[in-house]
Design a protein around this motif. Structure first.
Motif, short mmCIF file in Angstrom:
data_model
loop_
_atom_site.label_atom_id
_atom_site.label_comp_id
_atom_site.label_asym_id
_atom_site.label_seq_id
_atom_site.Cartn_x
_atom_site.Cartn_y
_atom_site.Cartn_z
N PHE A 171 29.82 -8.33 24.44
CA PHE A 171 30.83 -7.88 25.41
C PHE A 171 31.84 -6.94 24.76
O PHE A 171 32.28 -5.96 25.37
N ASN A 172 32.19 -7.20 23.50
CA ASN A 172 33.25 -6.45 22.83
C ASN A 172 32.78 -5.30 21.96
O ASN A 172 33.54 -4.37 21.71
N LEU A 173 31.56 -5.38 21.47
CA LEU A 173 31.12 -4.43 20.45
C LEU A 173 31.26 -2.96 20.87
O LEU A 173 31.70 -2.12 20.06
N PRO A 174 30.94 -2.59 22.11
CA PRO A 174 31.10 -1.17 22.49
C PRO A 174 32.55 -0.70 22.43
O PRO A 174 32.81 0.50 22.32
N LYS A 175 33.51 -1.64 22.48
CA LYS A 175 34.93 -1.26 22.49
C LYS A 175 35.57 -1.37 21.10
O LYS A 175 36.76 -1.06 20.94
#
Length: 482
Positions: free
Chosen positions: A312-316
């Protein structure tokens, strides 16, 4: 006592006793006896001393004047919960410690990302312990202790009689096992595995399973998903009830599931249909974890679907390596010298990077006490203490040059993010030896005379900066339909 020795002790019992046949009230007791033995042996090391796994969440301390008010509030919460039991696809069961701050709410980092990508999912979330007030998906989330209090008040109000439980035991060679256990040199006499203990345990699990069975039937439940299936009466009762109804259940990975974690490895004897207090499926973060479980799981239903919070967080995530991250275990006054050796202090003092000491979510020792201790050996300019609530673990890892750990599950998250890991404890090496490659994952004993220079060498290596990854997140049906 290291993990390999503990593993061999437990497997030796499995080889010599018919543990797969031991049942009381139709409930298999060996899985929870195995967990109890495993954690007892782990905690028997006075140097490491961690929290003992509680099988029942701790009760809130309330005054007598508030007791009935709490019962009345719980009664209305329970009624609201019952009204929501109208075709529920999935029940999630999680712990408060798995919640993280997200947009002014506390989000369950494992389950809420799944819910976000499945807006049409009909679900309920049951918090095994007390639930904070500002949680994500609040209208669909309920605290089990509160629901149980409401149920108790409802029964008192209706005048329901207390049901007598049955006590039917199938325990071949069990007394021989208990005698051998009691005579072990490492048993200090405080390990209770007697028949009366397990009679009491199965009685509580059986009573709770009746309630779970009722609500699962009313909800027409399809799936049960639990983060940490072991260590709690509620989870054993829910899995047992789901099994009776033919509802598949899953454990959601929340830490290492390697070849020495005895909840997830090397079950030598299992009943034909599996233990009825263990899940039918396993949601794993990576292929090695799934392969470890599938090596013994009867139906090979451990599937590597990823760490949802990481996905959920990796792209951000923005990678800004600026410090050395040391993720700590649960600290208390007795184990400070174990986790902070002279060699470690030398490494902190000589490092050109600030050390960030990230506390465990269940930390016992106060920050003030920790600082007083640390400041005897190092300057406060050399380190910063980080609370879990200050920023997400993923952001903290993304800002680190290397991640240092004794045996924390954070190792896997750093590994999946491409951040160098340095394991500094033998227990951690036992857990992660299959990952150690001296390219991205390293082992240096924190008691080694060369610890500081070896760590500095790793820090100065030219590790490739991780690139952002777009990862498609798996849905619940990806696990149960695989």
């Amino acid at each position: 006592m290291n993990h390999q020795v503990i593993k061999e002790i437990i497997l030796n019992y499995e080889r010599h006793y018919p543990v797969d046949q031991w049942m009381i009230n139709g409930i298999h007791i060996w899985p929870n006896m195995r967990f109890k033995l495993y954690f007892y042996l782990l905690h028997s090391d006075d140097q490491i001393k961690k929290d003992v796994v509680k099988t029942t969440p701790q009760k809130e301390q309330t005054t007598f004047g508030n007791k009935w008010l709490n019962y009345i509030k719980a009664f209305f919460t329970y009624r609201n919960f019952i009204l929501k039991l109208n075709k529920v696809d999935t029940v999630f069961m999680g712990l408060k410690m798995h919640r993280v701050s997200y947009k002014n709410t506390l989000l369950n980092r494992f389950f809420d990302p799944i819910i976000m990508i499945q807006p049409d999912l009909n679900f309920l979330h049951l918090e095994i312990d007390q639930m904070p007030a500002n949680v994500q998906n609040k209208s669909q989330s309920f605290s089990l202790p509160v629901l149980r209090r409401g149920l108790k008040f409802s029964k008192i109000f209706r005048g329901d009689p207390v049901q007598a439980s049955k006590s039917i035991a199938v325990l071949p060679l069990f007394e021989n096992f208990v005698d051998e256990l009691n005579n072990e040199p490492w048993n200090n006499g405080d390990l209770d595995c007697s028949k009366s203990y397990w009679n009491n345990w199965t009685d509580k699990v059986y009573r709770k399973s009746i309630w779970f069975k009722t609500i699962f039937q009313k909800a027409n439940l399809k799936h049960l998903v639990i983060a940490s299936y072991y260590g709690y009466e509620d989870t054993a009762a829910a899995i047992f009830a789901a099994g009776q109804l033919g509802i598949p259940s899953a454990d959601f990975q929340h830490g290492p599931q390697t070849g020495v974690h005895m909840a997830y490895t090397s079950w030598l004897k299992t009943p034909k249909l599996g233990f009825n207090t263990m899940p039918t499926h396993y949601w794993c973060w990576d292929e090695p974890s799934a392969a470890n479980i599938n090596s013994w799981h009867l139906n090979g239903r451990a599937v590597a679907l990823g760490n949802t919070w990481l996905q959920f967080n990796l792209p951000k995530v923005t990678y800004r390596p600026s410090h050395i991250l040391y993720t700590l275990q649960v600290l208390n006054r007795a184990n400070l010298t174990y986790f902070f050796t002279d060699e470690l202090f030398k490494a902190i003092t000589s490092s050109k990077y600030l050390w960030v000491l990230r506390l465990h979510p269940r930390n016992i020792l106060s920050v003030e006490e920790l600082k007083v201790y640390l400041n005897q050996f190092i300057s406060e300019d050399d380190y910063r203490i980080e609370y879990p609530a200050q920023q997400s673990l993923i952001n903290s890892i993304a800002q680190s040059v290397v991640h240092v750990s004794n045996f924390s599950g954070c190792f896997l998250e750093a590994h999946q993010m491409g951040i160098p890991n340095v394991i500094i404890d033998q227990a951690g090496y036992d857990f992660y030896s299959n990952y150690i490659d001296d390219e991205l994952n390293y082992f240096i004993s924190k008691t080694s005379a060369n610890f500081s220079s070896e760590l500095e060498s790793i820090v100065n290596k030219d590790h490739t900066t991780p690139s952002k990854k777009e990862i498609s997140m798996a849905a619940i049906h990806d696990l149960f339909n695989s």
